[in-house]
Design a protein around this motif. Structure first.
Motif, PDB file in Angstrom:
ATOM      1  N   LYS A   1       0.935  -1.159  -0.126  1.00  0.00           N
ATOM      2  CA  LYS A   1      -0.008  -0.143   0.041  1.00  0.00           C
ATOM      3  C   LYS A   1       0.989   1.513  -0.097  1.00  0.00           C
ATOM      4  CE  LYS A   1      -4.163   1.874   2.105  1.00  0.00           C
ATOM      5  NZ  LYS A   1      -5.184   1.816   3.051  1.00  0.00           N
ATOM      6  N   GLY A   2       1.981   1.211   0.191  1.00  0.00           N
ATOM      7  CA  GLY A   2       3.031   2.307   0.424  1.00  0.00           C
ATOM      8  C   GLY A   2       3.164   2.592   1.802  1.00  0.00           C
TER       9      GLY A   2
ATOM     10  N   ILE B   1       6.828  -5.504   1.863  1.00  0.00           N
ATOM     11  CA  ILE B   1       7.656  -4.721   2.933  1.00  0.00           C
ATOM     12  C   ILE B   1       6.734  -3.449   3.089  1.00  0.00           C
ATOM     13  CG2 ILE B   1       9.643  -3.125   3.373  1.00  0.00           C
ATOM     14  CD1 ILE B   1      11.308  -5.411   1.986  1.00  0.00           C
ATOM     15  N   ILE B   2       6.522  -2.944   4.298  1.00  0.00           N
ATOM     16  CA  ILE B   2       5.637  -1.557   4.477  1.00  0.00           C
ATOM     17  C   ILE B   2       7.025  -0.491   4.753  1.00  0.00           C
ATOM     18  CG2 ILE B   2       3.907  -0.455   5.954  1.00  0.00           C
ATOM     19  CD1 ILE B   2       3.258  -3.575   6.676  1.00  0.00           C
ATOM     20  N   ASP B   3       7.133   0.312   3.900  1.00  0.00           N
ATOM     21  CA  ASP B   3       7.892   1.694   4.502  1.00  0.00           C
ATOM     22  C   ASP B   3       7.450   2.355   5.551  1.00  0.00           C
ATOM     23  OD1 ASP B   3       9.986   0.867   2.581  1.00  0.00           O
ATOM     24  OD2 ASP B   3       8.984   1.877   0.889  1.00  0.00           O
ATOM     25  N   ILE B   4       8.140   3.065   6.268  1.00  0.00           N
ATOM     26  CA  ILE B   4       7.837   3.846   7.431  1.00  0.00           C
ATOM     27  C   ILE B   4       8.236   5.150   7.341  1.00  0.00           C
ATOM     28  CG2 ILE B   4       7.602   4.309   9.937  1.00  0.00           C
ATOM     29  CD1 ILE B   4       7.694   1.230  10.276  1.00  0.00           C
ATOM     30  N   GLU B   5       7.602   6.164   7.189  1.00  0.00           N
ATOM     31  CA  GLU B   5       8.297   7.527   6.633  1.00  0.00           C
ATOM     32  C   GLU B   5       9.180   7.602   8.072  1.00  0.00           C
ATOM     33  OE1 GLU B   5       4.826  10.044   6.476  1.00  0.00           O
ATOM     34  OE2 GLU B   5       3.930   9.274   4.706  1.00  0.00           O
ATOM     35  N   GLU B   6      10.442   8.474   7.507  1.00  0.00           N
ATOM     36  CA  GLU B   6      11.421   8.901   8.365  1.00  0.00           C
ATOM     37  C   GLU B   6      11.749   7.777   9.378  1.00  0.00           C
ATOM     38  OE1 GLU B   6       9.897  12.435  10.251  1.00  0.00           O
ATOM     39  OE2 GLU B   6       9.685  13.611   8.392  1.00  0.00           O
ATOM     40  N   LEU B   7      11.545   6.383   8.989  1.00  0.00           N
ATOM     41  CA  LEU B   7      12.314   5.648   9.756  1.00  0.00           C
ATOM     42  C   LEU B   7      13.116   4.395   9.034  1.00  0.00           C
ATOM     43  CD1 LEU B   7      12.738   4.354  12.702  1.00  0.00           C
ATOM     44  CD2 LEU B   7      10.646   3.053  12.143  1.00  0.00           C
ATOM     45  N   SER B   8      14.322   4.109   9.358  1.00  0.00           N
ATOM     46  CA  SER B   8      15.108   3.150   8.730  1.00  0.00           C
ATOM     47  C   SER B   8      16.100   2.248   9.823  1.00  0.00           C
ATOM     48  CB  SER B   8      15.786   3.418   7.561  1.00  0.00           C
ATOM     49  OG  SER B   8      16.891   4.397   8.039  1.00  0.00           O
ATOM     50  N   ILE B   9      15.664   0.997  10.007  1.00  0.00           N
ATOM     51  CA  ILE B   9      16.464   0.292  11.105  1.00  0.00           C
ATOM     52  C   ILE B   9      17.592  -0.689  10.324  1.00  0.00           C
ATOM     53  CG2 ILE B   9      16.391  -1.201  12.969  1.00  0.00           C
ATOM     54  CD1 ILE B   9      13.074  -0.778  12.747  1.00  0.00           C
TER      55      ILE B   9
END
Length: 299
Positions: A178-179, A259-267
């Motif tokens: 879904k983005g 994969i669901i991207d999370i705004e302003e978060l990368s681990i």
């Protein structure tokens, strides 16, 4: 002779200093300068721009550097393989690895290592990061592979390879393909996490600590002890899970998970290999060199 000149050039480039390169190679600075000058005469191009006490690569130097790295890696691999032909290495190598490494990264490497060194008996123990460290400290194993931030003065830690932890949903879930979502949207979905003591869990906690959605405030419905059990659980199409991208490659290819991207978060993180300070055995060194030469993933 050419190989040594490449080594000199590579060292100068990495250190960006003729004097520091000379110190590292245990030769004189004029000798370093002479090797570089011979290379420049051979290619009829300048390799370094000299500005006062500093140097930088020219375009020609940058091209040579890229080729040099590959050539030196091939040379190391050649020496390793040629030495292996006359090697009669034998013994027992015990390894402990946290779940992601034990299930998804190391098995293929261990299989290929055994083919090259059939007289070496290999043992791989699957444990979480804390237990891997304990086994290294009490000498149950000689070598460990972990995925956490832990730091013990009695253990020597070395980065091994890069990894990324991502939020994952099964096909059919409302978030599948879904983005990107906002961090606060994590509150809206049941979340599956690893058990306490897991290196992955510590990385996730640290990453979310300063966000709008620290782990303690999320809707964590269950904690499970392996990536496989987490992937099975989220087939309910209601839950989501944080998983290493290395654990879901097959499912991504088959489009079973997304994969669901999370705004302003990368681990992002590094896997590390560890051994007890001052206790790296010849077999452990051999195995690490094998990984470096044949998989090109050690830093």
């Amino acid at each position: 002779m050419v190989h040594y000149k490449l080594l000199v050039f590579n060292t100068v480039t990495n250190r960006m200093s003729f004097s520091k390169a000379a110190e590292e190679l245990h030769i004189t600075q004029p000798a370093v300068t002479r090797h570089i000058k011979q290379f420049e005469d051979h290619f009829k191009q300048k390799l370094f721009e000299r500005k006062g006490n500093s140097i930088s690569l020219t375009q020609s130097g940058a091209v040579l550097f890229e080729h040099t790295k590959k050539i030196l890696e091939q040379h190391k691999a050649l020496e390793f393989d040629m030495n292996a032909l006359i090697d009669r290495t034998q013994g027992v190598l015990s390894i402990a690895a946290s779940t992601t490494m034990a299930q998804y990264i190391l098995p293929e490497a261990l299989s290929r290592f055994h083919q090259k060194f059939p007289k070496v008996q290999l043992t791989l123990i699957n444990a979480n990061t804390q237990d891997v460290e304990k086994k290294v400290l009490d000498a149950t194993v000689e070598l460990g592979f972990i995925e956490g931030h832990s730091k013990n003065r009695e253990i020597s830690y070395h980065p091994f390879m890069k990894d990324e932890i991502v939020l994952v949903a099964a096909k059919g879930h409302a978030l599948y393909n879904k983005g990107a979502i906002a961090i606060k949207d994590l509150y809206n979905f049941p979340l599956v996490l690893r058990e306490e003591g897991s290196g992955s869990l510590e990385i996730i906690k640290q990453a979310l600590k300063e966000t709008e959605a620290p782990v303690e405030k999320l809707n964590v419905v269950i904690r499970l002890g392996s990536s496989e059990s987490m992937k099975t659980y989220i087939q309910d199409q209601r839950s989501v899970a944080f998983l290493s991208v290395n654990t879901i490659l097959k499912e991504l290819k088959a489009t079973d998970l997304g994969i669901i991207d999370i705004e302003e978060l990368s681990i992002n993180r590094y896997f590390s290999y560890i051994f007890k300070q001052g206790h790296q055995s010849p077999l452990a060194t051999l195995f690490l060199n094998f990984l470096k030469h044949h998989y090109n993933i050690l830093l």
